[in-house]
Write a protein that holds these residues in place. Sequence first.
Motif, PDB file in Angstrom:
ATOM      1  N   GLN A 705      66.426  -6.148 -47.747  1.00 33.25           N
ATOM      2  CA  GLN A 705      66.332  -5.711 -49.126  1.00 33.25           C
ATOM      3  C   GLN A 705      65.104  -6.289 -49.835  1.00 33.25           C
ATOM      4  O   GLN A 705      64.766  -5.840 -50.930  1.00 33.25           O
ATOM      5  N   ARG A 706      64.475  -7.283 -49.217  1.00 36.54           N
ATOM      6  CA  ARG A 706      63.276  -7.875 -49.825  1.00 36.54           C
ATOM      7  C   ARG A 706      62.028  -7.564 -48.992  1.00 36.54           C
ATOM      8  O   ARG A 706      61.029  -8.282 -49.064  1.00 36.54           O
ATOM      9  N   ASN A 707      62.120  -6.481 -48.217  1.00 35.32           N
ATOM     10  CA  ASN A 707      61.013  -6.115 -47.333  1.00 35.32           C
ATOM     11  C   ASN A 707      59.703  -5.922 -48.094  1.00 35.32           C
ATOM     12  O   ASN A 707      58.643  -6.405 -47.701  1.00 35.32           O
ATOM     13  N   LYS A 708      59.773  -5.170 -49.184  1.00 30.47           N
ATOM     14  CA  LYS A 708      58.551  -4.864 -49.942  1.00 30.47           C
ATOM     15  C   LYS A 708      57.984  -6.132 -50.577  1.00 30.47           C
ATOM     16  O   LYS A 708      56.769  -6.348 -50.590  1.00 30.47           O
ATOM     17  N   GLU A 709      58.875  -6.990 -51.101  1.00 31.99           N
ATOM     18  CA  GLU A 709      58.415  -8.255 -51.678  1.00 31.99           C
ATOM     19  C   GLU A 709      57.709  -9.095 -50.626  1.00 31.99           C
ATOM     20  O   GLU A 709      56.655  -9.696 -50.890  1.00 31.99           O
ATOM     21  N   ILE A 710      58.292  -9.132 -49.420  1.00 32.00           N
ATOM     22  CA  ILE A 710      57.688  -9.907 -48.330  1.00 32.00           C
ATOM     23  C   ILE A 710      56.320  -9.331 -47.965  1.00 32.00           C
ATOM     24  O   ILE A 710      55.345 -10.056 -47.740  1.00 32.00           O
ATOM     25  N   GLY A 711      56.255  -7.985 -47.927  1.00 31.55           N
ATOM     26  CA  GLY A 711      54.981  -7.335 -47.607  1.00 31.55           C
ATOM     27  C   GLY A 711      53.899  -7.675 -48.608  1.00 31.55           C
ATOM     28  O   GLY A 711      52.747  -7.985 -48.232  1.00 31.55           O
ATOM     29  N   ILE A 712      54.219  -7.610 -49.902  1.00 31.94           N
ATOM     30  CA  ILE A 712      53.243  -7.929 -50.954  1.00 31.94           C
ATOM     31  C   ILE A 712      52.814  -9.388 -50.846  1.00 31.94           C
ATOM     32  O   ILE A 712      51.615  -9.718 -50.959  1.00 31.94           O
ATOM     33  N   ARG A 713      53.771 -10.297 -50.630  1.00 35.34           N
ATOM     34  CA  ARG A 713      53.439 -11.711 -50.508  1.00 35.34           C
ATOM     35  C   ARG A 713      52.498 -11.969 -49.325  1.00 35.34           C
ATOM     36  O   ARG A 713      51.574 -12.794 -49.416  1.00 35.34           O
ATOM     37  N   VAL A 715      50.389  -9.805 -48.001  1.00 32.45           N
ATOM     38  CA  VAL A 715      49.065  -9.263 -48.347  1.00 32.45           C
ATOM     39  C   VAL A 715      48.304 -10.225 -49.248  1.00 32.45           C
ATOM     40  O   VAL A 715      47.076 -10.368 -49.153  1.00 32.45           O
ATOM     41  N   LEU A 716      49.053 -10.901 -50.133  1.00 28.55           N
ATOM     42  CA  LEU A 716      48.429 -11.848 -51.054  1.00 28.55           C
ATOM     43  C   LEU A 716      48.179 -13.214 -50.426  1.00 28.55           C
ATOM     44  O   LEU A 716      47.784 -14.165 -51.100  1.00 28.55           O
ATOM     45  N   GLY A 717      48.513 -13.366 -49.114  1.00 27.54           N
ATOM     46  CA  GLY A 717      48.143 -14.581 -48.394  1.00 27.54           C
ATOM     47  C   GLY A 717      49.265 -15.550 -48.086  1.00 27.54           C
ATOM     48  O   GLY A 717      49.009 -16.675 -47.620  1.00 27.54           O
ATOM     49  N   ALA A 718      50.518 -15.169 -48.305  1.00 25.47           N
ATOM     50  CA  ALA A 718      51.634 -16.072 -48.013  1.00 25.47           C
ATOM     51  C   ALA A 718      51.752 -16.300 -46.505  1.00 25.47           C
ATOM     52  O   ALA A 718      51.603 -15.371 -45.715  1.00 25.47           O
ATOM     53  N   THR A 719      52.035 -17.534 -46.125  1.00 24.10           N
ATOM     54  CA  THR A 719      52.199 -17.865 -44.702  1.00 24.10           C
ATOM     55  C   THR A 719      53.632 -17.577 -44.256  1.00 24.10           C
ATOM     56  O   THR A 719      54.531 -17.379 -45.070  1.00 24.10           O
ATOM     57  N   VAL A 720      53.806 -17.596 -42.924  1.00 24.65           N
ATOM     58  CA  VAL A 720      55.141 -17.364 -42.358  1.00 24.65           C
ATOM     59  C   VAL A 720      56.113 -18.441 -42.823  1.00 24.65           C
ATOM     60  O   VAL A 720      57.248 -18.164 -43.207  1.00 24.65           O
ATOM     61  N   ALA A 791      59.290 -12.317 -41.718  1.00 30.48           N
ATOM     62  CA  ALA A 791      57.980 -12.857 -42.074  1.00 30.48           C
ATOM     63  C   ALA A 791      56.885 -12.393 -41.126  1.00 30.48           C
ATOM     64  O   ALA A 791      55.709 -12.290 -41.516  1.00 30.48           O
ATOM     65  N   LEU A 792      57.255 -12.111 -39.877  1.00 30.33           N
ATOM     66  CA  LEU A 792      56.273 -11.682 -38.875  1.00 30.33           C
ATOM     67  C   LEU A 792      56.053 -10.173 -38.868  1.00 30.33           C
ATOM     68  O   LEU A 792      55.152  -9.682 -38.186  1.00 30.33           O
ATOM     69  N   ALA A 793      56.882  -9.434 -39.606  1.00 30.14           N
ATOM     70  CA  ALA A 793      56.775  -7.968 -39.621  1.00 30.14           C
ATOM     71  C   ALA A 793      55.453  -7.540 -40.253  1.00 30.14           C
ATOM     72  O   ALA A 793      54.908  -8.210 -41.148  1.00 30.14           O
ATOM     73  N   ASN A 794      54.945  -6.404 -39.827  1.00 26.08           N
ATOM     74  CA  ASN A 794      53.693  -5.854 -40.360  1.00 26.08           C
ATOM     75  C   ASN A 794      53.916  -5.375 -41.786  1.00 26.08           C
ATOM     76  O   ASN A 794      54.752  -4.500 -42.026  1.00 26.08           O
ATOM     77  N   PRO A 795      53.221  -5.926 -42.797  1.00 24.41           N
ATOM     78  CA  PRO A 795      53.454  -5.523 -44.191  1.00 24.41           C
ATOM     79  C   PRO A 795      53.128  -4.059 -44.453  1.00 24.41           C
ATOM     80  O   PRO A 795      53.645  -3.472 -45.396  1.00 24.41           O
ATOM     81  N   VAL A 796      52.284  -3.460 -43.629  1.00 26.16           N
ATOM     82  CA  VAL A 796      51.916  -2.051 -43.827  1.00 26.16           C
ATOM     83  C   VAL A 796      53.152  -1.151 -43.761  1.00 26.16           C
ATOM     84  O   VAL A 796      53.307  -0.208 -44.534  1.00 26.16           O
ATOM     85  N   LYS A 797      54.088  -1.490 -42.820  1.00 25.69           N
ATOM     86  CA  LYS A 797      55.276  -0.660 -42.645  1.00 25.69           C
ATOM     87  C   LYS A 797      56.157  -0.665 -43.890  1.00 25.69           C
ATOM     88  O   LYS A 797      56.748   0.340 -44.255  1.00 25.69           O
TER      89      LYS A 797
END
Length: 802
Positions: A705-713, A715-720, A791-797
């Motif tokens: 449910q937080r997939n999009k939030e994780i993706g944005i983070r 992209v903005l440089g958040a580490t695993v 955390a390891l998932a591709n944010p593009v998806k």
Amino acid sequence: MIKNYIKTAYRSLLKNKGFTILNVLGLSVGLATCLLIVFYVMDELSYDKYNTKGDRIYRMSTDAKLNGNAGIYATSEKPWKEIIKSSFPQVENMARLINKDGLFVTPSKFYFKRGSSDILEKNVVFTESSIFDVFTLPMIYGNPAHSLDDPGTAVITEATALKYFGKTDVVGQTLTLDDTHPLKITGVIKNVPQQSHFHYDFFLSFSTTAESHNNGWGYAGLHQYLLLKPGTDVKSLEKKLTEVDIKNSFNPSTWTSGGNHLRVVLTPLSDIHLRDTAAQYTLGKGGNIQYVYIFSLVAVFILLIACVNFMNLSTARSSNRAKEVGVRKVLGSARKYLIAQFLTESVLVTLVSAVIAVFLACALLPMFNQMADKQLLVTGQIIAWLIPSLLVIVLVVGFLAGSYPAFYLSAFQPIAVLKGKIAAGFKGGFLRSFLVVFQFSISIFLIIGTLVIYNQLKYIHNKDLGFDRNQTLVIKNTNVLGNRAKILKNELQQLPGVTDATLSSYQPTGDEDLKTGLFPNRKIDIKEDILTEFWSVDEDYINTMGLKLISGRNFMKDMSSDTAAMIVNEAFVRKLAQKDPLNKDIYRYSYGLQQYHIIGVVKDFNFASLKDNITPLAMVYAYDNGAISVKLHSANLTALMTQIEDKWKNLTAGQPFNYSFMDQDFDATYRVEQRFGSMFISFSTLAIIIACLGLFGLAAYAAEQRNKEIGIRKVLGATVSTIVGMLSMDFIKLVLISILIATPTAWWAMNKWLQDFAYRISIQWYILAIAGVIAILIAFITISFQSIKAALANPVKSLRSE
């Protein structure tokens, strides 16, 4: 309609395989565990229920306190039968039993002849024909009314008849007891049920014993059971019996002064197995109602954890099913039909889980029997109550586990849902958070309980008991050798690898004991009575057992006066209240006055359970050929054991070589606690696993449910590690709250359990800290799998759809 609900539920569950598998797995393991615990509890509660008159059967017990010596004894005085028959009409019948192991009675061994061999039998009791009227022991052959009236008669079980004669119709046949006493078989009964507080194979006539001719007060070694008439006032009867007991006791005024008391207690038959833990000299080792309560509570906890998993996972999926609810409502589906749909899914999952649980419980039953020392079987009688009970459980658990999701999901407003205004995610679910805290509070409670139980059992095993039980062989039943027992002892002492040997029935880890009253003055004053363990030993006993002589000397073989000598322990000296007890005269009244003098004092050692404080002990120099204890020190124990057995065979005519090792006997003393510990640890582990299944599912949905939030983070440089910490923190906070709730509760409960032990550990702060760390690690490891995956998932998806 119902068919449509089931079909829709089936499709929905099949569509969400991961959710369904987690729920089915959690519920099936939880239900299987509950079934095993229910089997155990039902078995414990069924003891003595086979007696058709069981609600009217009471055992006469004695509650006595004299000169600081207090105890409850499962035995009572010999003359009661005549008094009850003449003065207590409310008693319908009475059964008297003596197993030659009662208070103030020297234990006996029973050998029965089969062919040329003497077979040692332990399950032997002396009783009267009235036992078959009081207890429900159906007789297959013979007349129960008069089967044990005459001396030298015996009633045996059908298993015993088959063992000795190869058939059950053996009335009129003869068995020989101890090579000298012929016994005529007058009856054969069905085997005593497993769920009985006594288990005997031989019922010998009471009139055969020497005690049957002793009609005076002072012999309290009988187990006596009263069959009361319906409507009898038990408390009033106890009071009247107590008055008679005090009146006939030695110096009645003693019992009404100085804090002393003497009471007759009528113990209900139904209480003997589970609630009679304080009584001494019972006919068998009972259970403990405390353990029944604990395991029942564990079963409820496990079931609740499994239900909480269901509720948590169902509500966590709310966002996934919100649009489904909205569409159904727009198309005209009433809320009650939606509730019915969701409850159908819940009941269906529970039904499948119940079926799996039954097969799982049956598969685990043999292993559970071994762990619990039970002989539980899935019989037709069990199936008769199991099936309807499971159906009830399926409905109750199904509705309980599915109720909140059903009402929660069905309450969504269609307009809000279809506009996407329903909040998703883990945050904001107060009830879900509360349930996670509830789950882990139980899990932490069980972890602390497991650590405390493990440490207490470890403490018992490693405690310095004051004697050396390592590599000590106990050769049993050496009384069959007669005077040759001393020859065997001497020959064993000559063997290389044998450092010492002693001849005595009494070992610190054995089941032989003898209590007697000892007095500091020739003029016997009951107020000065010191209730003491009274052991007959030889000159090698102290060295063989590794006892520490702190003053005085040991027995000496060549000193004839030592036949009146006595060595006591520190507990006896404390009761005696003498600074220097050496050479003090001590008196015992047993068939006349006996005088002893103290020659030595040994350091206190634990010769009873660690649940009890060390009591006074006196050792006297007397010949006792009941057993030989041998101290071994050999690198090749197998070869040495062969030599010892050869020595035995050379002195006996085919008698079996029975032996044990003292450390094994010690472990057997705490077998009940060890079984309890193993079962508690196993059930606790299962409860934690079930809780982790739910947490695993919740973490998966929270991450989804937080997939999009994780993706944005990302992209903005958040580490695993940052993302894993973010996803884990919500759950870790709940675990920390659980620790604060569970820790004081578990500390209180386990302290209550430890009160049963006179020698026990104290619950240190680090045990509570370790439990908290374990809970956090379990939660983190469970969550981190899903967190790392997200955390390891591709944010593009996750962002492409935007």
